[in-house]
Design a protein around this motif. Structure first.
Motif, PDB file in Angstrom:
ATOM      1  N   ASP A 190       0.876  -1.174   0.000  1.00 34.20           N
ATOM      2  CA  ASP A 190       0.000   0.000   0.000  1.00 34.20           C
ATOM      3  C   ASP A 190       0.910   1.220   0.000  1.00 34.20           C
ATOM      4  O   ASP A 190       1.221   1.788   1.038  1.00 34.20           O
ATOM      5  N   ARG A 191       1.343   1.605  -1.169  1.00 37.26           N
ATOM      6  CA  ARG A 191       2.429   2.579  -1.305  1.00 37.26           C
ATOM      7  C   ARG A 191       2.115   3.922  -0.662  1.00 37.26           C
ATOM      8  O   ARG A 191       3.000   4.572  -0.109  1.00 37.26           O
ATOM      9  N   ASN A 192       0.863   4.365  -0.726  1.00 35.52           N
ATOM     10  CA  ASN A 192       0.513   5.667  -0.148  1.00 35.52           C
ATOM     11  C   ASN A 192      -0.066   5.552   1.254  1.00 35.52           C
ATOM     12  O   ASN A 192      -0.419   6.559   1.871  1.00 35.52           O
ATOM     13  N   ASP A 194      -2.912   4.547   2.393  1.00 38.73           N
ATOM     14  CA  ASP A 194      -4.287   4.995   2.651  1.00 38.73           C
ATOM     15  C   ASP A 194      -5.260   3.846   2.889  1.00 38.73           C
ATOM     16  O   ASP A 194      -6.467   4.068   3.070  1.00 38.73           O
ATOM     17  N   ASP A 198      -4.925   0.364  -4.891  1.00 45.01           N
ATOM     18  CA  ASP A 198      -5.008   1.088  -6.161  1.00 45.01           C
ATOM     19  C   ASP A 198      -4.462   0.177  -7.265  1.00 45.01           C
ATOM     20  O   ASP A 198      -3.277  -0.154  -7.265  1.00 45.01           O
ATOM     21  N   HIS A 265      -0.094   7.696 -14.459  1.00 43.30           N
ATOM     22  CA  HIS A 265      -0.482   7.352 -13.082  1.00 43.30           C
ATOM     23  C   HIS A 265       0.599   6.607 -12.318  1.00 43.30           C
ATOM     24  O   HIS A 265       0.296   5.905 -11.356  1.00 43.30           O
ATOM     25  N   ASP A 267       2.823   6.971  -9.951  1.00 43.17           N
ATOM     26  CA  ASP A 267       2.898   7.006  -8.496  1.00 43.17           C
ATOM     27  C   ASP A 267       1.680   6.398  -7.814  1.00 43.17           C
ATOM     28  O   ASP A 267       1.731   6.070  -6.629  1.00 43.17           O
ATOM     29  N   GLU A 268       0.589   6.242  -8.578  1.00 41.13           N
ATOM     30  CA  GLU A 268      -0.642   5.719  -7.976  1.00 41.13           C
ATOM     31  C   GLU A 268      -0.740   4.198  -8.019  1.00 41.13           C
ATOM     32  O   GLU A 268      -1.517   3.609  -7.273  1.00 41.13           O
ATOM     33  N   GLU A 270      -0.400   0.404  -7.498  1.00 39.06           N
ATOM     34  CA  GLU A 270       0.064  -0.497  -6.437  1.00 39.06           C
ATOM     35  C   GLU A 270      -0.021  -1.968  -6.838  1.00 39.06           C
ATOM     36  O   GLU A 270       0.815  -2.776  -6.427  1.00 39.06           O
ATOM     37  N   THR A 298      10.986  -0.039  -6.922  1.00 42.18           N
ATOM     38  CA  THR A 298       9.784  -0.428  -6.179  1.00 42.18           C
ATOM     39  C   THR A 298       9.191  -1.701  -6.758  1.00 42.18           C
ATOM     40  O   THR A 298       9.107  -1.861  -7.979  1.00 42.18           O
TER      41      THR A 298
END
Length: 393
Positions: A190-192, A194, A198, A265, A267-268, A270, A298
């Motif tokens: 869950d890279r961000n 939240d 994603d 997208h 960076d979004e 996952e 990553t």
């Protein structure tokens, strides 16, 4: 049993030769070349050697939507390798080149030629149209790895039309469960941070039932007659669809599509799901090009379907997290066995297709009362890569 192993060994030898000649084409997504078929300038075919010669040989035509699809090509090689063991089938294989007009022309040509039995695959075609066409011509038909035909039409042409397909929702369940396991054990995915997964989904073709079921049972709400939800939704995982694009089950196209998605997208993203291994590998190619899935980069989990040899290689090197075995031996074997029963004038039922050859018994296939033959999936990951899936296609 001795006969079974002798046949299997011979099949493996045939496949080893075939794989050496065309592995690059099938894995990269470029079309295999084929000789032009007689009687039609608009269709392209690849002819295998006839299993035997004589007036009683049945002309058995096998149509693929595209040779560039690795799984379909593996099925083709199984058909070509197994047909000689049953005798009486004069086999020719045709490449639809991922073009509806091309495939329509091939079908029309085969009807004009009066071939004895046709096995055809094309997810872009409505099965009703194909069944009606061959029923009007009085030619037995095997639909394989395409959209599931309606029961009433199967029953209308009972005993002369058959459907060989995989239980596609199972592959969606495999992808969803593998993603769920990774999400629960690798919170860093869950890279961000939240709490929402994603994801990107790469479809083969819109409306193809396999594609629909794979999406529905992994990331979707469920799309079968039982309304079963996708694995991730059923587990309560919040989902956000970053992108959902088609890539024609083709590796090169998937790489281009995924490259564009990353540009928009990156960076979004996952998680990445793909409706077959070729598209998953194309996505991996794009991710590597953007610095993901490489040393120091990553890690983004990618999931595919089919467990092709190249897919298994990607699992072994850690770039493809999981796939599901879609057995090309069972798929191809069922087509050959059905054609042989038809050629001999036998009812196509479970006992008769299993009796076609010793190699059929281990496949454990069944024909239901409507003429459906189903193959089944199982998850393949780094812990259970098969030592031997049969012929090394």
């Amino acid at each position: 049993m001795k006969r079974f192993f002798a046949i299997l060994l011979a099949v493996m030898m045939v496949f080893s030769l075939a794989a050496c000649g065309s592995k690059d084409n099938s894995s990269s997504g470029s079309s295999s070349s084929g000789s032009s078929s007689s009687g039609s300038s608009s269709s392209s075919s690849s002819s295998s050697s006839s299993s035997s010669s004589g007036d009683e040989d049945w002309k058995f035509a096998v149509c693929l939507s595209q040779f560039s699809d690795t799984f379909l090509t593996n099925c083709r090689r199984n058909i070509e390798a197994l047909a000689p063991y049953v005798g009486g089938l004069d086999l020719t294989v045709y490449d639809g080149k991922n073009d509806n007009t091309e495939m329509t022309n091939i079908h029309d040509m085969l009807i004009i030629q009066g071939v004895d039995v046709v096995a055809t695959n094309d997810p872009a075609f409505e099965p009703e149209v194909v069944i009606e066409k061959f029923m009007a011509a009085g030619i037995p038909l095997i639909l394989w790895n395409g959209n599931e035909p309606p029961l009433d039409l199967m029953d209308k042409y009972h005993g002369q039309v058959f459907f060989v397909g995989s239980a596609a929702h199972e592959s969606g369940i495999v992808m969803g469960q593998a993603a769920l396991n990774w999400w629960q054990t690798h919170p860093e995915s869950d890279r961000n941070g939240d709490g929402i997964m994603d994801y990107v989904y790469l479809q083969g073709s819109i409306g193809h039932i396999h594609n629909t079921l794979r999406m529905g049972h992994s990331v979707g709400d469920g799309s079968d007659e039982y309304g079963r939800p996708g694995v991730l939704k059923a587990a309560g995982i919040p989902l956000n669809e970053v992108a959902n694009e088609t890539a024609s089950y083709n590796r090169a196209e998937a790489q281009d599509v995924m490259t564009a998605i990353i540009a928009a997208h990156g960076d979004e993203i996952e998680y990445v799901f793909a409706s077959n291994d070729d598209m998953a590998l194309g996505a991996i190619d794009a991710l590597k090009g953007a610095g993901y899935l490489v040393e120091g980069g990553t890690y983004i989990p990618v999931f595919g379907v089919d467990a092709t040899v190249v897919g298994q290689e990607a699992i072994a090197d850690g770039t493809l997290l999981a796939t599901s075995l879609n057995d090309p031996i069972a798929m191809g074997g069922a087509c050959v066995a059905i054609a042989k029963c038809l050629q001999e004038g036998k009812e196509v039922n479970t006992a008769n297709i299993r009796a076609v050859g010793d190699w059929m018994t281990p496949l454990n296939l069944e024909v239901d009362e409507h003429g459906f033959v189903w193959t089944h999936y199982k998850e393949i990951n780094k812990d259970n890569i098969p030592a031997d899936l049969g012929p090394p296609v």
